[in-house]
Design a protein around this motif. Structure first.
Motif, PDB file in Angstrom:
ATOM      1  N   ALA A  51     -20.378  11.047   8.043  1.00  0.00           N
ATOM      2  CA  ALA A  51     -21.701  10.674   7.538  1.00  0.00           C
ATOM      3  C   ALA A  51     -21.991   9.200   7.758  1.00  0.00           C
ATOM      4  CB  ALA A  51     -21.812  11.010   6.050  1.00  0.00           C
ATOM      5  N   HIS A  52     -20.940   8.370   7.714  1.00  0.00           N
ATOM      6  CA  HIS A  52     -21.090   6.931   7.915  1.00  0.00           C
ATOM      7  C   HIS A  52     -20.815   6.516   9.361  1.00  0.00           C
ATOM      8  CE1 HIS A  52     -20.137   6.717   3.414  1.00  0.00           C
ATOM      9  NE2 HIS A  52     -21.432   6.581   3.567  1.00  0.00           N
ATOM     10  N   GLY A  53     -20.397   7.472  10.198  1.00  0.00           N
ATOM     11  CA  GLY A  53     -20.112   7.161  11.589  1.00  0.00           C
ATOM     12  C   GLY A  53     -18.866   6.315  11.773  1.00  0.00           C
ATOM     13  N   LEU A  54     -17.888   6.483  10.891  1.00  0.00           N
ATOM     14  CA  LEU A  54     -16.655   5.698  10.959  1.00  0.00           C
ATOM     15  C   LEU A  54     -15.450   6.604  11.168  1.00  0.00           C
ATOM     16  CD1 LEU A  54     -17.203   3.311   7.895  1.00  0.00           C
ATOM     17  CD2 LEU A  54     -17.440   2.720  10.313  1.00  0.00           C
ATOM     18  N   GLU A  55     -14.400   6.043  11.755  1.00  0.00           N
ATOM     19  CA  GLU A  55     -13.117   6.732  11.801  1.00  0.00           C
ATOM     20  C   GLU A  55     -12.578   6.797  10.367  1.00  0.00           C
ATOM     21  OE1 GLU A  55     -10.698   4.245  14.244  1.00  0.00           O
ATOM     22  OE2 GLU A  55     -12.014   4.462  15.981  1.00  0.00           O
ATOM     23  N   VAL A  56     -11.687   7.721  10.096  1.00  0.00           N
ATOM     24  CA  VAL A  56     -11.163   7.890   8.740  1.00  0.00           C
ATOM     25  C   VAL A  56     -10.532   6.593   8.230  1.00  0.00           C
ATOM     26  CG1 VAL A  56      -9.541   9.149   7.272  1.00  0.00           C
ATOM     27  CG2 VAL A  56     -10.813  10.361   9.031  1.00  0.00           C
ATOM     28  N   GLU A  57      -9.727   5.918   9.059  1.00  0.00           N
ATOM     29  CA  GLU A  57      -9.088   4.673   8.622  1.00  0.00           C
ATOM     30  C   GLU A  57     -10.124   3.627   8.220  1.00  0.00           C
ATOM     31  OE1 GLU A  57      -8.044   6.205  11.452  1.00  0.00           O
ATOM     32  OE2 GLU A  57      -5.913   6.576  11.124  1.00  0.00           O
ATOM     33  N   LYS A  58     -11.229   3.569   8.953  1.00  0.00           N
ATOM     34  CA  LYS A  58     -12.259   2.577   8.636  1.00  0.00           C
ATOM     35  C   LYS A  58     -13.041   2.970   7.390  1.00  0.00           C
ATOM     36  CE  LYS A  58     -12.372   0.699  13.229  1.00  0.00           C
ATOM     37  NZ  LYS A  58     -13.082   0.637  14.508  1.00  0.00           N
ATOM     38  N   GLU A  59     -13.171   4.249   7.139  1.00  0.00           N
ATOM     39  CA  GLU A  59     -13.799   4.703   5.892  1.00  0.00           C
ATOM     40  C   GLU A  59     -12.895   4.341   4.706  1.00  0.00           C
ATOM     41  OE1 GLU A  59     -16.924   6.641   3.701  1.00  0.00           O
ATOM     42  OE2 GLU A  59     -16.847   6.052   5.804  1.00  0.00           O
ATOM     43  N   VAL A  60     -11.596   4.545   4.862  1.00  0.00           N
ATOM     44  CA  VAL A  60     -10.647   4.140   3.817  1.00  0.00           C
ATOM     45  C   VAL A  60     -10.723   2.623   3.621  1.00  0.00           C
ATOM     46  CG1 VAL A  60      -8.197   3.987   3.204  1.00  0.00           C
ATOM     47  CG2 VAL A  60      -9.111   6.124   4.114  1.00  0.00           C
ATOM     48  N   LEU A  61     -10.807   1.883   4.708  1.00  0.00           N
ATOM     49  CA  LEU A  61     -10.979   0.430   4.629  1.00  0.00           C
ATOM     50  C   LEU A  61     -12.227   0.087   3.820  1.00  0.00           C
ATOM     51  CD1 LEU A  61     -10.513  -2.555   5.429  1.00  0.00           C
ATOM     52  CD2 LEU A  61     -11.733  -2.034   7.571  1.00  0.00           C
ATOM     53  N   LEU A  62     -13.316   0.770   4.094  1.00  0.00           N
ATOM     54  CA  LEU A  62     -14.564   0.528   3.375  1.00  0.00           C
ATOM     55  C   LEU A  62     -14.355   0.684   1.869  1.00  0.00           C
ATOM     56  CD1 LEU A  62     -17.586  -0.059   4.020  1.00  0.00           C
ATOM     57  CD2 LEU A  62     -17.945   2.398   3.924  1.00  0.00           C
ATOM     58  N   TYR A  63     -13.595   1.703   1.470  1.00  0.00           N
ATOM     59  CA  TYR A  63     -13.308   1.914   0.055  1.00  0.00           C
ATOM     60  C   TYR A  63     -12.441   0.778  -0.499  1.00  0.00           C
ATOM     61  CZ  TYR A  63     -14.861   6.714   1.065  1.00  0.00           C
ATOM     62  OH  TYR A  63     -15.572   7.821   1.460  1.00  0.00           O
ATOM     63  N   GLY A  64     -11.490   0.332   0.303  1.00  0.00           N
ATOM     64  CA  GLY A  64     -10.661  -0.805  -0.117  1.00  0.00           C
ATOM     65  C   GLY A  64     -11.489  -2.066  -0.296  1.00  0.00           C
ATOM     66  N   MET A 124       0.866  -1.166   0.000  1.00  0.00           N
ATOM     67  CA  MET A 124       0.000   0.000   0.000  1.00  0.00           C
ATOM     68  C   MET A 124       0.906   1.221   0.000  1.00  0.00           C
ATOM     69  SD  MET A 124      -2.953   1.153   2.704  1.00  0.00           S
ATOM     70  CE  MET A 124      -3.352  -0.532   2.968  1.00  0.00           C
ATOM     71  N   SER A 125       0.689   2.098  -0.948  1.00  0.00           N
ATOM     72  CA  SER A 125       1.501   3.306  -0.997  1.00  0.00           C
ATOM     73  C   SER A 125       0.640   4.518  -0.699  1.00  0.00           C
ATOM     74  CB  SER A 125       2.176   3.438  -2.363  1.00  0.00           C
ATOM     75  OG  SER A 125       1.230   3.470  -3.387  1.00  0.00           O
ATOM     76  N   ASN A 126       1.261   5.540  -0.130  1.00  0.00           N
ATOM     77  CA  ASN A 126       0.555   6.759   0.237  1.00  0.00           C
ATOM     78  C   ASN A 126       1.239   7.920  -0.453  1.00  0.00           C
ATOM     79  OD1 ASN A 126      -0.758   8.896   1.428  1.00  0.00           O
ATOM     80  ND2 ASN A 126      -0.473   8.200   3.503  1.00  0.00           N
ATOM     81  N   GLN A 127       0.568   8.527  -1.441  1.00  0.00           N
ATOM     82  CA  GLN A 127       1.145   9.613  -2.214  1.00  0.00           C
ATOM     83  C   GLN A 127       0.767  10.983  -1.660  1.00  0.00           C
ATOM     84  OE1 GLN A 127      -0.076   9.037  -6.264  1.00  0.00           O
ATOM     85  NE2 GLN A 127       1.257   7.295  -6.545  1.00  0.00           N
ATOM     86  N   GLN A 128       0.201  11.023  -0.482  1.00  0.00           N
ATOM     87  CA  GLN A 128      -0.195  12.314   0.070  1.00  0.00           C
ATOM     88  C   GLN A 128       0.089  12.333   1.558  1.00  0.00           C
ATOM     89  OE1 GLN A 128      -4.368  12.627  -0.707  1.00  0.00           O
ATOM     90  NE2 GLN A 128      -4.903  11.529   1.111  1.00  0.00           N
ATOM     91  N   SER A 129       0.191  13.537   2.101  1.00  0.00           N
ATOM     92  CA  SER A 129       0.453  13.656   3.526  1.00  0.00           C
ATOM     93  C   SER A 129      -0.595  14.498   4.230  1.00  0.00           C
ATOM     94  CB  SER A 129       1.846  14.275   3.733  1.00  0.00           C
ATOM     95  OG  SER A 129       1.887  15.554   3.128  1.00  0.00           O
ATOM     96  N   GLU A 130      -1.629  14.966   3.515  1.00  0.00           N
ATOM     97  CA  GLU A 130      -2.602  15.852   4.130  1.00  0.00           C
ATOM     98  C   GLU A 130      -3.503  15.141   5.135  1.00  0.00           C
ATOM     99  OE1 GLU A 130      -6.312  16.339   1.190  1.00  0.00           O
ATOM    100  OE2 GLU A 130      -4.405  16.872   0.291  1.00  0.00           O
ATOM    101  N   ILE A 131      -3.713  13.828   5.016  1.00  0.00           N
ATOM    102  CA  ILE A 131      -4.568  13.072   5.917  1.00  0.00           C
ATOM    103  C   ILE A 131      -3.704  12.049   6.634  1.00  0.00           C
ATOM    104  CG2 ILE A 131      -6.632  11.629   6.113  1.00  0.00           C
ATOM    105  CD1 ILE A 131      -7.187  14.375   4.862  1.00  0.00           C
ATOM    106  N   PRO A 132      -3.471  12.215   7.932  1.00  0.00           N
ATOM    107  CA  PRO A 132      -2.661  11.221   8.636  1.00  0.00           C
ATOM    108  C   PRO A 132      -3.450   9.917   8.800  1.00  0.00           C
ATOM    109  CG  PRO A 132      -3.471  12.874  10.162  1.00  0.00           C
ATOM    110  CD  PRO A 132      -3.904  13.299   8.786  1.00  0.00           C
ATOM    111  N   LEU A 133      -2.873   8.819   8.346  1.00  0.00           N
ATOM    112  CA  LEU A 133      -3.512   7.522   8.441  1.00  0.00           C
ATOM    113  C   LEU A 133      -2.580   6.529   9.107  1.00  0.00           C
ATOM    114  CD1 LEU A 133      -5.023   7.161   4.853  1.00  0.00           C
ATOM    115  CD2 LEU A 133      -6.271   7.617   6.953  1.00  0.00           C
ATOM    116  N   ARG A 134      -3.167   5.634   9.846  1.00  0.00           N
ATOM    117  CA  ARG A 134      -2.400   4.525  10.392  1.00  0.00           C
ATOM    118  C   ARG A 134      -2.452   3.411   9.349  1.00  0.00           C
ATOM    119  NH1 ARG A 134      -5.291   2.783  15.289  1.00  0.00           N
ATOM    120  NH2 ARG A 134      -7.049   3.315  13.987  1.00  0.00           N
TER     121      ARG A 134
END
Length: 131
Positions: A84-97, A1-11
């Motif tokens: 809107a989905h009641g999720l932490e950002v990491e879990k929203e990203v997971l949902l997209y994955g 998994m690569s991260n090309q941005q730094s504006e959103i801190p993710l674990r």
């Protein structure tokens, strides 16, 4: 998994573990011809450009899945949508994955009935992965 941005801190470590776990719970098998899966975190501008170039819609979106196994995810969109989905950002990203993995496994969301089936599979998969 690569991260090309730094504006959103993710674990990233939990994301990777969750996505690897999801592979065991997919309701349909992935294609045999698939050599691998790459999750790429991109910024809004990149997502909008790819969306326009490949899908004819120059607006940003949350996730784009390519049939050869590349899944692009926009964490900035996830950050906006997570409340809107009641999720932490990491879990929203997971949902997209998970959404991308389901596309690779043959689900589509173009017709309302197919979208409903995919959404149900996605929610069930999310519950299993996070259990």
């Amino acid at each position: 998994m690569s991260n090309q941005q730094s504006e959103i801190p993710l674990r990233v470590r939990p994301l990777r573990q969750w996505l690897e776990r999801a592979l065991k719970f997919l309701p349909r098998p992935l294609p045999d011809a698939l050599d691998g899966i790459e999750f790429v975190l991109v910024d809004r501008a990149t997502m909008a450009r790819v969306h326009g170039d490949f899908l004819g819609d120059p607006t940003e979106t949350d996730v784009i899945t390519f049939p050869y196994g590349e899944i692009l995810i926009c964490p900035a969109v996830a950050k906006e949508q997570s409340s809107a989905h009641g999720l932490e950002v990491e879990k929203e990203v997971l949902l997209y994955g998970l959404h991308g993995l389901l596309h690779l496994a043959g689900y589509d969301d173009l017709k309302p009935s197919a979208a409903k089936e995919m959404a149900a599979a996605q929610e069930k998969l999310l519950r299993k992965v996070l259990a």
